[in-house]
Design a protein around this motif. Structure first.
Motif, PDB file in Angstrom:
ATOM      1  N   GLU A   1      57.728  57.841 -11.894  1.00 53.10           N
ATOM      2  CA  GLU A   1      57.605  56.566 -12.596  1.00 53.10           C
ATOM      3  C   GLU A   1      58.763  56.348 -13.551  1.00 53.10           C
ATOM      4  N   GLN A   2      59.092  57.383 -14.331  1.00 56.16           N
ATOM      5  CA  GLN A   2      60.156  57.221 -15.311  1.00 56.16           C
ATOM      6  C   GLN A   2      61.503  57.002 -14.638  1.00 56.16           C
ATOM      7  N   THR A   3      61.725  57.642 -13.499  1.00 57.90           N
ATOM      8  CA  THR A   3      62.973  57.452 -12.766  1.00 57.90           C
ATOM      9  C   THR A   3      63.070  56.028 -12.241  1.00 57.90           C
ATOM     10  N   VAL A   4      61.978  55.508 -11.701  1.00 59.30           N
ATOM     11  CA  VAL A   4      61.954  54.119 -11.242  1.00 59.30           C
ATOM     12  C   VAL A   4      62.236  53.171 -12.401  1.00 59.30           C
ATOM     13  N   ARG A   5      61.614  53.427 -13.528  1.00 60.37           N
ATOM     14  CA  ARG A   5      61.816  52.560 -14.690  1.00 60.37           C
ATOM     15  C   ARG A   5      63.264  52.613 -15.182  1.00 60.37           C
ATOM     16  N   ALA A   6      63.893  53.796 -15.082  1.00 57.60           N
ATOM     17  CA  ALA A   6      65.297  53.918 -15.485  1.00 57.60           C
ATOM     18  C   ALA A   6      66.193  53.088 -14.580  1.00 57.60           C
ATOM     19  N   ILE A   7      65.927  53.094 -13.275  1.00 55.02           N
ATOM     20  CA  ILE A   7      66.730  52.306 -12.340  1.00 55.02           C
ATOM     21  C   ILE A   7      66.510  50.820 -12.568  1.00 55.02           C
ATOM     22  N   LEU A   8      65.265  50.426 -12.791  1.00 56.96           N
ATOM     23  CA  LEU A   8      64.978  49.016 -13.071  1.00 56.96           C
ATOM     24  C   LEU A   8      65.631  48.554 -14.368  1.00 56.96           C
ATOM     25  N   GLY A   9      65.905  49.487 -15.264  1.00 52.25           N
ATOM     26  CA  GLY A   9      66.493  49.148 -16.552  1.00 52.25           C
ATOM     27  C   GLY A   9      68.010  49.066 -16.554  1.00 52.25           C
ATOM     28  N   GLN A  10      68.637  49.305 -15.400  1.00 44.89           N
ATOM     29  CA  GLN A  10      70.096  49.259 -15.347  1.00 44.89           C
ATOM     30  C   GLN A  10      70.615  47.845 -15.594  1.00 44.89           C
ATOM     31  N   LEU A  11      71.501  47.723 -16.578  1.00 44.59           N
ATOM     32  CA  LEU A  11      72.229  46.476 -16.843  1.00 44.59           C
ATOM     33  C   LEU A  11      71.327  45.294 -17.181  1.00 44.59           C
ATOM     34  N   VAL A  12      70.115  45.577 -17.660  1.00 40.32           N
ATOM     35  CA  VAL A  12      69.241  44.513 -18.137  1.00 40.32           C
ATOM     36  C   VAL A  12      68.688  44.927 -19.498  1.00 40.32           C
TER      37      VAL A  12
ATOM     38  N   LYS B   1      71.047  45.858  -4.339  1.00 37.05           N
ATOM     39  CA  LYS B   1      71.476  47.254  -4.322  1.00 37.05           C
ATOM     40  C   LYS B   1      70.496  48.147  -5.078  1.00 37.05           C
ATOM     41  N   ARG B   2      69.953  47.608  -6.165  1.00 37.29           N
ATOM     42  CA  ARG B   2      68.966  48.374  -6.923  1.00 37.29           C
ATOM     43  C   ARG B   2      67.682  48.543  -6.106  1.00 37.29           C
ATOM     44  N   SER B   3      67.312  47.541  -5.361  1.00 42.87           N
ATOM     45  CA  SER B   3      66.137  47.624  -4.492  1.00 42.87           C
ATOM     46  C   SER B   3      66.321  48.720  -3.454  1.00 42.87           C
ATOM     47  N   ALA B   4      67.498  48.742  -2.826  1.00 38.11           N
ATOM     48  CA  ALA B   4      67.782  49.766  -1.815  1.00 38.11           C
ATOM     49  C   ALA B   4      67.745  51.154  -2.434  1.00 38.11           C
ATOM     50  N   SER B   5      68.242  51.268  -3.671  1.00 39.46           N
ATOM     51  CA  SER B   5      68.225  52.551  -4.367  1.00 39.46           C
ATOM     52  C   SER B   5      66.797  53.026  -4.612  1.00 39.46           C
TER      53      SER B   5
END
Length: 304
Positions: free
Chosen positions: A138-149, A202-206
């Protein structure tokens, strides 16, 4: 760093006292989590924090033997401890719930050692703790969703993801009604699915590649014994750069000695320094550079 005589004292099958070494800045910890809270998954009310959890009977992300429920924490009135309440559904995995709660609230830290290492940086707020997590995926997903926003937008995207694809909690509790999606659930999504909730392609694919690797057992996101090697593995994944890998190490693994050199707020604290100079300056705070990052986030007036 674990100096506690015991991890928990059982008050009842569903209530535990979790001791810690003082001081503890509960208000700062609560504010940090509240700013990032996902409605339905987390709730901050009456000075306490509660959230839904999915725990595995075998501690194996590939196993389908999951137990769902909730945990609730608040400060004990007359003890250096937090009161942990768990849903009856979690009684069989109480030890795991206790361990996750201790990691989330950094209850095994030794503030005396940390303050000594950080010196003047920690003198105003010696009770700051490193916010952790209850689930590394969960925390890893949240970190990716938090990129550049913004932090607020990251929480919004996480909420959309959870409400669209997360399961409903079987027995809602207060404002808690949703479970964060599992790796298996996110692995089945498409890029267009995630784009429909506002996640960049790209974030979705990641996110999908990450979920598939975890679901298939090709990748473990549990705390790495060697933090640097673990971050190198993360950086080899599509869509995960240096900042994201470092943030995952701090929040998901509770690694105590990670410095977010490239973080926007950190760079603001060192306006006259190059990234290399910042890295060299931060070496004075080893082995607690994660806590140095946290203090710098909280102290806009600090000057090197």
């Amino acid at each position: 760093m674990t100096l506690q005589p015991q991890l928990a004292e059982a008050v009842s099958p569903t209530r535990f006292l979790l001791p810690y070494l003082p001081p503890y800045d509960w208000s700062a910890q609560l504010h940090f989590l509240q700013y990032r809270a996902v409605a339905g998954v987390e709730e901050i009310a009456d000075g306490g924090y509660q959230r839904t959890v999915t725990l595995n009977l075998n501690n194996d992300v590939q196993s389908a033997q999951n137990v769902q429920g909730w945990i609730s924490l608040r400060p004990a009135a007359q003890a250096n401890a937090l009161i942990l309440d768990i849903s009856p559904s979690l009684v069989g995995v109480a030890d795991t719930a206790i361990a996750r709660a201790r990691r989330l609230f950094d209850l095994d830290a030794n503030p005396g050692l940390i303050s000594t290492s950080l010196g003047a940086l920690a003198q105003d707020r010696p009770g700051l703790r490193l916010p952790g997590c209850v689930d590394c995926f969960e925390q890893t997903v949240r970190a990716i969703l938090g990129q550049l926003v913004s932090v607020k937008m990251a929480a919004t995207l996480t909420q959309r993801l959870t409400h669209r694809w997360g399961e409903t909690l079987a027995q809602p509790h207060g404002g808690l009604s949703r479970l964060f999606p599992t790796p298996q659930q996110i692995a089945l999504l498409t890029v267009d699915d995630l784009r429909s909730i506002g996640v960049q392609a790209k974030r979705s694919a990641s996110l999908i590649a990450l979920a598939q690797a975890v679901a298939e057992g090709r990748l473990s996101l549990e705390p790495a014994e060697d933090t640097e090697a673990g971050m190198k593995t993360l950086r080899a994944l599509p869509g995960i750069g240096a900042w994201t890998a470092s943030y995952i190490a701090m929040r998901a693994w509770s690694a105590p000695d990670v410095f977010l050199t490239g973080d926007y707020l950190i760079k603001q604290r060192f306006p006259a320094m190059t990234p290399g100079q910042i890295v060299r300056y931060a070496q004075r705070w080893q082995p607690f550079r994660s806590y140095a990052t946290l203090h710098l986030w909280h102290n806009a007036q600090w000057l090197p």
